[in-house]
Design a protein around this motif. Structure first.
Motif, short mmCIF file in Angstrom:
data_model
loop_
_atom_site.label_atom_id
_atom_site.label_comp_id
_atom_site.label_asym_id
_atom_site.label_seq_id
_atom_site.Cartn_x
_atom_site.Cartn_y
_atom_site.Cartn_z
N UNK A 188 0.85 -1.19 0.00
CA UNK A 188 0.00 0.00 0.00
C UNK A 188 0.88 1.24 0.00
N UNK A 189 0.57 2.19 -0.87
CA UNK A 189 1.36 3.42 -0.93
C UNK A 189 1.51 4.04 0.46
N UNK A 190 2.73 4.43 0.79
CA UNK A 190 3.08 5.13 2.04
C UNK A 190 3.01 4.26 3.29
N UNK A 191 2.59 3.00 3.15
CA UNK A 191 2.56 2.12 4.33
C UNK A 191 3.95 1.51 4.49
N UNK A 192 4.79 2.24 5.25
CA UNK A 192 6.20 1.87 5.42
C UNK A 192 6.45 1.83 6.93
N UNK A 193 6.59 0.63 7.47
CA UNK A 193 6.63 0.46 8.92
C UNK A 193 8.06 0.38 9.45
N UNK A 194 8.16 0.00 10.72
CA UNK A 194 9.46 -0.07 11.40
C UNK A 194 10.40 -1.07 10.73
N UNK A 195 9.89 -2.02 9.97
CA UNK A 195 10.76 -2.98 9.29
C UNK A 195 11.77 -2.27 8.39
N UNK A 196 11.29 -1.30 7.68
CA UNK A 196 12.14 -0.53 6.78
C UNK A 196 13.06 0.42 7.56
N UNK A 197 12.48 1.14 8.52
CA UNK A 197 13.26 2.15 9.24
C UNK A 197 14.34 1.53 10.11
N UNK A 198 14.06 0.37 10.70
CA UNK A 198 15.08 -0.32 11.49
C UNK A 198 16.22 -0.81 10.60
#
Length: 510
Positions: free
Chosen positions: A279-289
């Protein structure tokens, strides 16, 4: 014949009585008028702003610009004194006196945690309850089942960080159809985005550790019923010879209990940042970590994930199962090529792109504060319409000097702030560079400190010199603000300023 003294006195007294009665009536009328005026003023300055229907507020701020063009635009600068510049004249004559002071009369939001956001650009208070004596400006997650007065007087707010794939009610179109006036989701198209990212939560510029694990990548996946192909992608990469240590409940190959995820990721060259939905913009802690750990993210998830990348080559994206062979080859190539791999982490040493900083800087202002600013902006816009209908003399919005040069009056604020500042633009300089220089000069004269200064890591703050990333009309959603060009041509600047008297703009500094 002489009139008796007592008769003369009686006539005079009778006349005085009649005048006294008239004066009493006049005083009564004046007092009643004063009371009506003060009552109206009290409503404007009261504890809450009482609209009969908040739906009336839910208009595009672009429409407000059109409204100003139709109703309150008039160049009356011919009346200015000879010694007065157009800028001085506009500062003095082109303003509105607003009724509500948001510092003294804060925005109130109900059904949230009891909290006062003292650092917010407007007064901002959240309370867990409501009552007749506490009538909020906004109500969280309550589009039905409210008292009738609250249904009419308060804006309805949906706030969630969950994917609409799992929670269809979070879909923007669906939420608005169900009566929500303000939507707060991970979507950058929502009125007040609530992303997973922030400088405060994630130490994105932390140093890179040595990669000591034998496997190429680590995976932490525990929801085995995801609404996408992430498990198939994991198996597909393995089938292509990519060695993966899986610590989660799904396809586990390593014990994950008691493992520090972030410290574990630091030892791997790659991290499988596989979301549970695409889903567009659905970027959770998985990516940021993964970014924090200095482990190159391999992404299954948001189709527009490139908008979240700190640098052009800082991630690998599996858009469909057909991409797996190519991504597998790239993983193996980078893992065996020291120079090429280090290029993917170059941003860790030299800083991310301005676009990435502009995105993450948004979270320097908490979403609850941004909600209050959004509501206050709506209220202010509504009040402008009411004032425009009662002004004895329309706002000028521009001034023409004796040489025929027009000075346009613009109002600009930094994203995350509420106060607008006057910026003046000459008709001889209606260009992209002219607009940016005018905004830059204004904020520099104010010794302006960007709102992200205390939040952003010191290594990427710069030397304090202001740098404009983008300018856009107030009210534009962040997807368009960040990723759609605005005022990039002289013709666009000229057309916009001439067609929109007293335009309200927002600036993002990087």
């Amino acid at each position: 014949m002489a009139v008796p003294t007592n008769m003369r006195t009686g006539a005079v007294l009778g006349g005085r009585r009649r005048w006294t009665k008239w004066i009493q009536w006049i005083i009564i009328v004046v007092v009643l008028g004063e009371m009506v005026f003060l009552l109206h003023l009290d409503q404007l300055n009261g504890e809450y702003f009482n609209f009969k229907s908040f739906a009336a507020l839910n208009f595009s701020l672009d429409n407000d610009v059109e409204h100003r063009a139709e109703v309150i635009h008039k160049d009356d600068s011919v009346n200015r004194s000879n010694n007065e510049s157009c800028e001085e004249w506009l500062e003095k004559n082109d303003f509105l006196g607003y009724g509500r002071n948001f510092s003294k009369s804060p925005i109130h939001v109900a059904f949230g945690e009891n909290q006062v956001w003292d650092s917010c650009a407007v007064g901002c208070k959240f309370r867990s309850t409501v009552s007749e004596s506490f009538r909020p400006d906004g109500v969280l997650r309550a589009a039905s089942g409210l008292p009738s007065w609250m249904e009419k007087e308060s804006c309805h707010i949906l706030r969630s960080m969950e994917s609409s794939s799992y929670y269809p009610e979070n879909d923007l179109t669906s939420a608005r159809k169900r009566g929500y006036d303000v939507v707060m989701t991970t979507s950058l198209e929502s009125e007040v985005p609530v992303g997973y990212f922030s400088w405060a939560e994630y130490d994105l510029m932390s140093p890179v550790s040595r990669k000591t694990e034998g496997a190429y990548a680590a995976a932490f996946i525990s929801n085995c019923g995801a609404h996408n192909f992430r498990l198939e992608a994991l198996e597909g990469l393995k089938a292509q010879g990519v060695r993966i240590d899986s610590y989660g409940q799904c396809l586990r190959t390593r014990e994950g209990r008691g493992v520090n995820k972030l410290q574990t990721l630091r030892r791997y060259k790659f991290s499988l940042a596989f979301e549970n939905s695409n889903e567009d913009d659905y970027v959770t802690e998985k990516f940021w970590q993964s970014l924090v750990a200095g482990s190159v993210p391999v992404v299954v998830g948001a189709p527009n994930i490139d908008n979240f990348s700190p640098a052009p080559n800082a991630l690998l994206h599996i858009k469909s199962l057909n991409d797996i062979p190519a991504v597998a080859r790239q993983i193996k190539y980078l893992a065996s090529n020291f120079t090429a791999y280090n290029e993917t982490l170059r941003w860790k040493y030299y800083g991310p792109t301005d676009g990435f900083k502009a995105l993450v800087d948004m979270a320097a202002v908490h979403s609850s504060c941004r909600l209050c600013i959004h509501i206050a902006t709506k209220i202010r816009s509504r009040e402008e319409k009411q004032l425009a209908a009662t002004l004895k003399k329309p706002r000028p919005c521009k001034c023409t000097d004796k040489f025929g040069v027009i000075t346009y009056h613009l109002f600009v604020r930094e994203r995350g702030r509420f106060q607008l500042h006057s910026v003046f633009l000459k008709s001889t300089n209606l260009t992209t560079s002219g607009l940016k220089n005018a905004v830059f000069t204004k904020f520099k004269s104010l010794n302006h400190v960007p709102i992200w200064w205390d939040e952003r890591p010191a290594v990427i703050r710069g030397d304090g010199t202001l740098k404009i990333h983008t300018l856009y009309p107030v009210g534009l959603n962040q997807r368009k603000a960040l990723y759609t060009p605005h005022f990039h041509t002289d013709v666009e600047v000229s057309n916009y300023v001439e067609a929109n008297p007293c335009p309200y703009l927002e600036v993002i500094f990087v």
